[in-house]
Design a protein around this motif. Structure first.
Motif, short mmCIF file in Angstrom:
data_model
loop_
_atom_site.label_atom_id
_atom_site.label_comp_id
_atom_site.label_asym_id
_atom_site.label_seq_id
_atom_site.Cartn_x
_atom_site.Cartn_y
_atom_site.Cartn_z
N ALA A 283 0.82 -1.21 0.00
CA ALA A 283 0.00 0.00 0.00
C ALA A 283 0.86 1.26 0.00
N GLY A 284 0.45 2.23 -0.82
CA GLY A 284 1.06 3.56 -0.77
C GLY A 284 2.47 3.67 -1.30
N ALA A 289 8.00 1.36 -9.67
CA ALA A 289 9.40 1.19 -9.27
C ALA A 289 10.03 -0.07 -9.86
N GLY A 290 9.25 -1.16 -9.92
CA GLY A 290 9.78 -2.42 -10.42
C GLY A 290 10.16 -2.37 -11.90
N ARG A 291 9.62 -1.37 -12.64
CA ARG A 291 9.89 -1.28 -14.07
C ARG A 291 10.78 -0.08 -14.39
N CYS A 292 11.20 0.62 -13.36
CA CYS A 292 11.77 1.95 -13.57
C CYS A 292 13.29 1.92 -13.53
N CYS A 299 12.57 5.07 -3.15
CA CYS A 299 11.36 4.74 -3.91
C CYS A 299 10.51 3.70 -3.18
N ALA A 300 11.12 2.99 -2.24
CA ALA A 300 10.35 2.00 -1.47
C ALA A 300 9.50 2.68 -0.40
N CYS A 316 6.68 11.12 -7.96
CA CYS A 316 7.96 10.43 -8.17
C CYS A 316 9.02 11.06 -7.27
N TRP A 317 9.87 10.19 -6.68
CA TRP A 317 10.96 10.68 -5.85
C TRP A 317 12.14 11.12 -6.69
N ASN A 318 12.18 10.67 -7.92
CA ASN A 318 13.34 11.00 -8.76
C ASN A 318 12.85 11.42 -10.14
#
Lengths: 320, 321
Positions: A283-284, A289-292, A299-300, A316-318
């Protein structure tokens, strides 16, 4: 511009045999009066579920588990079914994919338009047929008096979509939700149908939510774009800005996969990986992230929220 | 270069209306001629009802043409009856990839069975030889071998599309007819499938007839384009020519209707209003586009324009092209 629809932290879950599918998670966006907003994403991104939730027509297996849908000051998640029913068709209406399937096959199209008028409009029974013909003429159907007595199977796909538009606009709603309205139509018919929706929307200051997988269609007809991926809004902003300088890696990837003039096949790149399994997604947390390829350790952590509103923003964090 | 496929004056007329005695003749494909060279990808575009699907069915020999010739290599396929064509060796040489792989694969066949079926039927493969060939095809089309035991509903859209392609190339065809193979796919999967198709074309020396609604995809992979309108070819030529300098008003209207990823608000574009004329008993002297054509003049109702050269390898059927 004043806000008409505000979707705030909307979450929707579906009970399935395989477990709970968190189809939407904290989805937020807004539409102002007269504005055209595109909801863009690939299949499984949650575009249609968002629209169905807003219209209050989710499948019984689906449930709004959090958030608010505020339409013209009324919180639809709190409103009674009576109140929503009253809004639906009159203040907000929807056109669906595959117009022929959305029309009743055994009722004449004029009658189907009259049904909506009698249910939601202030109109006398005796005046409804004439009003139906007037609406058919408005959506550019030739010989409307004769066509109003036709059954859906007697009309082409483009004609059926115009009938759907006539039904949706019969009570002059302030919000139109168009769910992939031109899928299955020829490009020439698509252009005519989209021009029609745009012109009628401008004329009446009607807000439009266009759900589409076609970025090019969104870029031609919309003021703003909301990009969805795996049940999250990943980016939203004014169309020109978002397309010229996407900030979320997913939006950039989507653009890089879209064929357009001047780009060779070798220049296009697929998006690596697949949609995450929404039964197991934490959740949340960012679901891309898994494809990025821009993933970082943070990102976790919990996803940066996108507040509803007209600004260009990416979850997005980045960001790019 | 001699053509792989040479279609000459192909025609298909369906009788319609009135039990017993047909009252009308529906001209689905009318006087269509074109060719495809070995290794070439030819795009076929046009709106629904223009005769694309009928043409495809004639070429795949699922229907019998009313008149005309289909030269394929050294044989004329037009003379062979559609009924019974499945047992002829030519069947293997022309294969089809259908629009929605999810709909066109038998839901009760595993991926393995779907790919194996044409090998059993047309090649008589059994046992280990069959197993080996199916695995080879799975590798060639990027299907993980572990997925061969799955049913269509257990596969993603992209994987189903791969099964559809593997099945079509199983019997080593020379011409593949692709009927909107990526229409049901998301853009990111579409890229992968298009690249796979281009790679297979090169490796196996295939020719493609690529039927599509999507001009942007046609632009990406086709060497030449054929534009059909109401049963007739209205324009054909090299892709860059036809899409860059369209000579027929219908092609222009078609191109202007394609939405473009633009950063500026698009200017006014000519739109194609109205509906096509009826394909039933069309007046042979009137241009099929007349009445809907923005440039129509009285001459267009007096004589049917013929395909004539407007540039190198570029033909258009318009009096004013």
């Amino acid at each position: 511009m004043s806000e008409l629809l505000r979707v705030e932290n909307l979450s929707v879950a579906f009970r399935t045999r395989g477990g709970i599918v968190r189809a939407l998670e904290t989805v937020s966006f807004s539409i102002a009066r007269g504005e055209t907003v595109a909801l863009v994403g690939e299949s499984g991104s949650g575009k249609s579920v968002t629209a169905y939730a807003a219209m209050g027509i989710l499948d019984p297996a689906g449930q709004v588990t959090g958030g608010r849908i505020v339409f013209d000051g009324i919180d639809l998640t709190e409103a009674s079914e009576r109140e929503i029913e009253d809004l639906r068709g009159r203040e907000m209406s929807m056109i669906f994919q595959n117009p022929r399937a959305a029309l009743n096959p055994i009722r004449r199209i004029g009658t189907q338009i009259a049904d909506v008028l009698l249910r939601h409009g202030n109109i006398r029974r005796a005046d409804a047929p004439a009003e139906a013909v007037r609406l058919l003429a408005q959506v550019g159907i030739p010989d409307p008096a004769r066509r109003s007595r036709a059954y859906p199977f007697e009309l082409s796909g483009g004609m059926c979509q115009r009938v759907m538009i006539a039904i949706a606009l019969a009570c002059a709603p302030s919000l139109l939700i168009a769910d992939e309205p031109t899928t299955g139509l020829d490009v020439t018919t698509q252009a005519v149908a989209m021009d029609l929706v745009r012109d009628l929307a401008r004329e009446r200051q009607m807000a439009t939510l266009l759900i589409t997988h076609d970025l090019a269609l969104a870029s031609e007809y919309c003021d703003r774009v909301v990009v969805m991926h795996a049940g999250h809004v990943v980016e939203s902003g004014p169309v020109a800005e978002l397309l010229a300088a996407p900030r979320h890696p997913y939006t950039a990837r989507l653009l890089a996969a879209t064929p357009r003039p001047g780009i060779a096949l070798g220049d296009l790149a697929a998006i690596p990986g697949e949609l995450p399994d929404l039964r197991r997604a934490a959740a949340g947390v960012c679901r891309f992230a898994g494809r990025c390829d821009r993933r970082r350790d943070d990102c976790a952590g919990s996803l940066p929220p996108i507040p509803p509103g007209p600004l260009h923003d990416a979850a997005c964090w980045n960001p790019l | 270069m001699t053509a792989l496929l040479d279609v000459i004056n192909l025609q298909k007329i369906y009788p319609v209306g009135g039990g017993g005695k047909a009252r009308g003749q529906l001209h689905a494909v009318d006087d269509v001629s074109f060719s495809i060279a070995p290794g070439e990808t030819v795009g076929l575009v046009g709106e629904s009802g223009c005769g694309k699907s009928t043409l495809v069915r004639l070429l795949a020999r699922l229907h019998d043409p009313t008149a005309g010739a289909i030269h394929f290599g050294d044989t004329d396929l037009a003379g062979m009856k559609a009924r019974g064509f499945a047992r002829r060796p030519e069947r293997a040489a022309i294969q089809m990839v259908f629009q929605d792989a999810g709909e066109s694969i038998n839901p009760r066949y595993t991926a393995f069975e779907a790919i194996a079926a044409p090998l059993r039927r047309l090649r008589g493969l059994r046992g280990t030889a069959l197993q080996q060939r199916v695995e080879e095809l799975a590798d060639a089309t990027g299907i993980p071998r572990a997925l061969l035991g799955r049913f269509p509903h257990q596969l993603s859209g992209g994987q189903k599309a791969r099964v559809g392609i593997a099945r079509a190339i199983a019997v080593e065809p020379r011409l593949l007819i692709l009927d909107e193979p990526t229409a049901a796919l998301d853009v990111s999967v579409q890229v992968v499938i298009l690249k796979l198709l281009m790679d297979l074309r090169q490796r196996l020396g295939l020719s493609y007839l690529f039927v599509s609604h999507d001009i942007n995809v046609v632009r990406l992979i086709c060497d030449r384009v054929i534009v059909m309108y109401l049963g007739k070819i209205v324009e054909q030529g090299p892709t860059a020519e036809v899409l860059g300098r369209p000579a027929h008003p219908y092609t222009r209207a078609l191109l202007s209707a394609v939405p473009e990823l633009t950063l500026e608000p698009p200017g006014p574009r000519p739109r194609l209003g109205g509906e096509p004329r009826s394909p039933i008993n069309p007046d042979p002297k009137v241009c099929r586009f007349f009445g809907r054509c923005p440039d129509g003049r009285p001459a267009c109702a007096d004589s049917m324009p013929r395909l004539s050269p407007v540039g190198p390898g570029h033909l258009a059927a318009c009096h004013f092209a």
